[in-house]
Design an enzyme around this catalytic site. Structure first.
Site, PDB file in Angstrom:
ATOM      1  CE  LYS A  25      76.323  30.616  12.373  1.00 28.40           C
ATOM      2  NZ  LYS A  25      75.270  30.405  11.277  1.00 28.40           N
ATOM      3  CG  ASP A 155      79.964  30.444  11.140  1.00 26.74           C
ATOM      4  OD1 ASP A 155      80.148  31.615  10.469  1.00 26.74           O
ATOM      5  OD2 ASP A 155      79.110  29.557  10.669  1.00 26.74           O
TER       6      ASP A 155
HETATM    7  O1  C5P Z   1      84.375  27.878   6.996  1.00 25.85           O
HETATM    8  P1  C5P Z   1      83.613  26.600   6.860  1.00 25.85           P
HETATM    9  O2  C5P Z   1      84.339  25.465   7.201  1.00 25.85           O
HETATM   10  O3  C5P Z   1      82.422  26.920   7.846  1.00 25.85           O
HETATM   11  O4  C5P Z   1      82.984  26.408   5.480  1.00 25.85           O
HETATM   12  C1  C5P Z   1      82.320  25.303   4.958  1.00 25.85           C
HETATM   13  C2  C5P Z   1      81.908  25.238   3.653  1.00 25.85           C
HETATM   14  O5  C5P Z   1      80.863  26.253   3.380  1.00 25.85           O
HETATM   15  C3  C5P Z   1      83.134  25.712   2.752  1.00 25.85           C
HETATM   16  O6  C5P Z   1      83.825  24.645   2.513  1.00 25.85           O
HETATM   17  C4  C5P Z   1      82.315  26.545   1.387  1.00 25.85           C
HETATM   18  O7  C5P Z   1      81.813  25.462   0.897  1.00 25.85           O
HETATM   19  C5  C5P Z   1      81.245  26.931   2.293  1.00 25.85           C
HETATM   20  N1  C5P Z   1      81.395  28.554   2.611  1.00 25.85           N
HETATM   21  C6  C5P Z   1      81.372  29.310   1.547  1.00 25.85           C
HETATM   22  N2  C5P Z   1      81.382  30.794   1.858  1.00 25.85           N
HETATM   23  C7  C5P Z   1      81.794  31.076   3.015  1.00 25.85           C
HETATM   24  C8  C5P Z   1      81.760  30.057   4.115  1.00 25.85           C
HETATM   25  C9  C5P Z   1      81.499  28.758   3.788  1.00 25.85           C
HETATM   26  O8  C5P Z   1      81.155  29.129   0.382  1.00 25.85           O
HETATM   27  N3  C5P Z   1      81.949  32.512   3.389  1.00 25.85           N
END
Ligand code: C5P
Length: 319
Positions: A25, A155
């Site tokens: 993406k 995502d």
């Molecule tokens: O959801 P995902 O595992 O991809 O997120 C990885 C990290 O990215 C989270 O632990 C956080 O630190 C950051 N993040 C965030 N806000 C979001 C998505 C991700 O702060 N909306």
């Protein structure tokens, strides 16, 4: 017909294998709100699924095993093949949900580079959910899979959905958007990834220092949606925006030169994809994308360049 019944036993090959694809993406726009109590940031993003696909093949096995081939298998920081890999956790979660043993050999063939801001790990998890649903005959509904996907990562629901969607919450709450026309991009892929949590933390730091806006003003996604629906390219170019670009550049100053190289080479606009470090360069049509890629490949600013188009569908069974 339920969505997942499209992937019934008919997709299991003679050797017992099931294969699914899922796309990378680009966040065409990404507005990041303030840090929430749960450690995530509220988002408003417009996702576009592009034609860089990972392939996940699952086979009957005893217990779980994961193998990875393709992009990101060598180097100092290879994609993990244990529980740290999101496909492993996707398998555990689906097995638990369906009440079946988590038995599968999962082979991930990557073309989406890891830690590149292209949601490659999320695509793999989405493809694994779809493939394992068919392998195990779990008959999960689309709603079930989306709910499991949201638990795996912000995502991952979009990796299932594909196309174009508005993402809110931490990115996992999707509103699909109809977009019939195709957009052509060149992805400039850097040597070495960027850690998503580190880029968000850098954004918080820049905000605390008053160096970037604090994220409380949420822009309307309408201009980017209108441009995506009907163009022209200049309108989409003007609407591209990513709040994670400033922190990504702060952590990786070479990105500034990479972005400039893309526009100097004829891109309508260029932005950092997600948390970076991939540069997504928008081209005015397919021929322009091929020309742009040739110029950028010759300049050596990127490790590699890829010509992609989107929207493309989300995770789906192949064969
Ligand atoms: O959801 P995902 O595992 O991809 O997120 C990885 C990290 O990215 C989270 O632990 C956080 O630190 C950051 N993040 C965030 N806000 C979001 C998505 C991700 O702060 N909306």
């Amino acid at each position: 017909m339920s969505w997942s019944s499209a992937g019934g036993p008919g997709h299991i090959r003679g050797d017992g294998a099931v294969t699914a694809h899922a796309p990378a993406k680009v966040n065409v726009s990404l507005a990041v709100g303030p840090l929430r109590e749960d450690g995530f940031h509220g988002l408003q993003t417009v996702y576009l699924a592009v034609s860089l696909l990972d392939t996940v093949t699952v086979r009957p096995g005893e217990g779980l095993s994961v193998s990875v081939t393709g992009e990101g298998t060598g180097g100092p920081d290879p994609v993990p093949t244990d529980r740290r890999n999101l496909v492993w956790r996707a398998a555990e979660l689906l097995a638990e949900h369906a009440g079946v043993p988590a038995d599968a050999a999962i082979a991930v063939d990557k073309t989406i580079p890891a830690a590149a801001g292209l949601a490659g790990g999320s695509a793999d998890a989405a493809a694994a959910l779809v493939a394992l649903d068919a392998l195990w005959g779990t008959r999960a509904t689309r709603g079930d899979l989306t709910e499991l996907a949201a638990r795996l990562g912000s995502d991952v629901p979009f990796g299932l959905a594909g196309g174009v969607a508005i993402g809110t919450g931490r990115g996992e709450q999707l509103t699909p958007v109809l977009a019939r026309r195709q957009w052509h991009w060149v992805l400039g892929i850097a040597d070495g990834g960027l850690s998503t949590p580190a880029v968000y933390a850098e954004l918080d730091r820049l905000r605390a220092a008053g160096r970037v806006p604090d994220g409380t003003a949420v822009p309307s996604p309408e201009p980017v949606l209108a441009a995506l629906r009907s163009g022209p390219t200049a309108a989409l170019a003007a609407a591209l925006a990513n709040d994670l670009q400033a922190p990504a550049i702060s952590l990786r100053p070479a990105l500034r030169r990479a972005l400039r190289a893309a526009t100097d080479a004829g891109a309508a606009a260029a932005l950092v994809s997600g948390s970076g470090p991939t540069v997504a360069a928008l081209a005015d049509g397919e021929d322009a994308a091929l020309r742009l890629a040739a110029v950028l490949a010759g300049e050596g600013v990127f490790r590699t360049v890829r010509v992609v188009h989107g929207p493309v569908p989300g995770a789906r069974l192949v064969g």
